[in-house]
Motif scaffolding. Sequence first.
Motif, PDB file in Angstrom:
ATOM      1  N   HIS A   1       0.870  -1.179   0.000  1.00  0.00           N
ATOM      2  CA  HIS A   1       0.000   0.000   0.000  1.00  0.00           C
ATOM      3  C   HIS A   1       0.900   1.220   0.000  1.00  0.00           C
ATOM      4  N   THR A   2       0.306   2.410  -0.016  1.00  0.00           N
ATOM      5  CA  THR A   2       1.096   3.630  -0.168  1.00  0.00           C
ATOM      6  C   THR A   2       1.972   3.934   1.040  1.00  0.00           C
ATOM      7  N   GLY A   3       1.731   3.279   2.167  1.00  0.00           N
ATOM      8  CA  GLY A   3       2.580   3.464   3.344  1.00  0.00           C
ATOM      9  C   GLY A   3       3.615   2.363   3.509  1.00  0.00           C
ATOM     10  N   PHE A   4       3.884   1.627   2.448  1.00  0.00           N
ATOM     11  CA  PHE A   4       4.777   0.467   2.539  1.00  0.00           C
ATOM     12  C   PHE A   4       6.154   0.856   3.077  1.00  0.00           C
ATOM     13  N   LEU A   5       6.741   1.927   2.559  1.00  0.00           N
ATOM     14  CA  LEU A   5       8.094   2.301   2.982  1.00  0.00           C
ATOM     15  C   LEU A   5       8.103   2.937   4.374  1.00  0.00           C
TER      16      LEU A   5
END
Length: 628
Positions: free
Chosen positions: A423-427
């Motif tokens: 998802h967009t918060g992976f990093l």
Amino acid sequence: MITRLLVANRGEIARRVFRTCRELGIETVAVCSDADARAPHTAEADYAVRLSGVTPAETYLAADRLLEACRASGADAVHPGYGFLSENAAFAQAVLDAGLVWVGPPPGAIAAMGSKPAAKALMAAAGVPVLPSLPAGEEPGPDWEFPVLVKASAGGGGRGMRVVRDPRELARQVASARREAEAAFGDGEVFAEPLLEGARHIEVQVLADRHGGVWALGERECSIQRRHQKVVEECPSPGVTAALRAELESAAVRAARAIGYTGAGTVEFLVKGERVAFLEMNTRLQVEHPVTELVYGVDLVRWQIEVAQGAALPPEPPRPSGHAVEVRLYAEDRDYLPQAGVLHRFEVPGGVRVDSGVESGSAVPPHYDALLAKIVGYGAGRDEAVRKVAWALRRAKIHGLTTNRDLLLDILKNQDFLRGDTHTGFLDRHPAGEPAPPSQLAVLAAALALAAANRERATVLRDLPAGWRNVRSQPRTARFEEAETVYDPLPEGVTVVEVACHAPSYRVVLESGGVRRAFDVARYGGGKVYVDGPGEAVTLTPVPRLPEPAGHVAPGSLLAPMPGTVLRIEVEAGARVEKGRPVLVLEAMKMEHLITAPAGGVVSAVHVEQGRQVEAGAVLAIIEEGES
């Protein structure tokens, strides 16, 4: 019929378009800034026009000069690439008014999607699900929940975007996003919308002709991002079901038809559970288009050119087959700070598709995006595609600039990624780890190669080993900032099989524990040493035996982390600051970088002025540590 096409862009996208033009028998015209005069895309075209008289950062935004280049070169068509003026309706209209073929969507379609708030209203009317918007300058009502995402109304690529978790920070972040958007796109309009944390970023490739035909070529998973800019993309998405795919494709086709779209474009969505929300429509080719090309067996640039000449799409789109994964190789450090300088060596092994704007010896200027290359793997399944990309990254020879290669390899072996749980918060969940220390054998290979190089340069007694003495009172040691090794005598259990020069590097083959390992060792101009071996790529900094007296930097000096322009100074000499307090803002590669106080103290000096260009390592300010 198009006979000579000018690409109003640079780097890897210009080279990508040129490749298709060669296959179609179309002559090509490159444009370049002074900084790009020797760039690969400039040399590769049939004709090249240097756009002097403007700064390198403004070159590819100078519409009047681009049209002059068309007249001077005899171009009869313009391809805008992506970024710069690719989504500028006025430029598209100017190209058409000049009697040239515009290889892109109609100016009206670009204008309809040019303002994201207006585009969202239009999409809502077409039955495409959207998120609510908050225009810049308006105060959020009591029903608004934070965090929100401030976004540039024009453009994309992460520029002009800010995550705001505290309502008190909204005004400052809006002002910062406006400046960055103005610098990148010439339009400082921004807005805010709810931030759907934990959502996937999914986009659908569309292709439309002038006869009412519209294709939706599946979806791309683009959730892994840093600074709201994509890092890893793949097709198809591991998190999209057949039913959801049908819903997304239907919405994308409605979006394209609603604005009379033609050519290649992308409709982007956020997907969280069963919720789908329209983000934006990019009225251009996307950076990540290769994964769709490989899975669907199409050349999107060719179709752009054919549609611009009036061709009709077949009734049905091609069927997908296999899986493709793309990673973006950037010149940046582990804090995502862009790097500039000379790329001494750039070699990526076969088995993957490489779209790149650089080659060995290229100068990477500080004025543009730090993307070096896109490395794309294709396979019958996702595992095969991932494996091919990881294999190529590990074996690539990249010398001269720090890159995000280690981050990419960390992602590709991450268990959540391998399960498709992205998802967009992976990093944020999986931040970059510390780099692994160099192996003993890699350091030993560097030492042996340097010793051999010293003997090659010797003018007398070249047959004697480096550092030879009648009486050995101590072993010979090579020292690097990262590690050191004794190389005479060799470590126990290690045998040297070969040390040989294979310009521009040395090949060192070592045997340890019955296993042979080959290393490629290179050094350029007496600087860092680059060691490429099985499973690792190491950069070492030799420690000189007799260091030269060097200038000292005053304690508390705040140094520029990259070359750039001082946009704003937040403190004055004599001010007391806390740790983390903003000191100044640098602009580099079209993005703002906030420089903060590393510790509390008193600002004893500010050494720069607003608008001044600074080099990496320049002293910006001095903070004398102490209680603040």
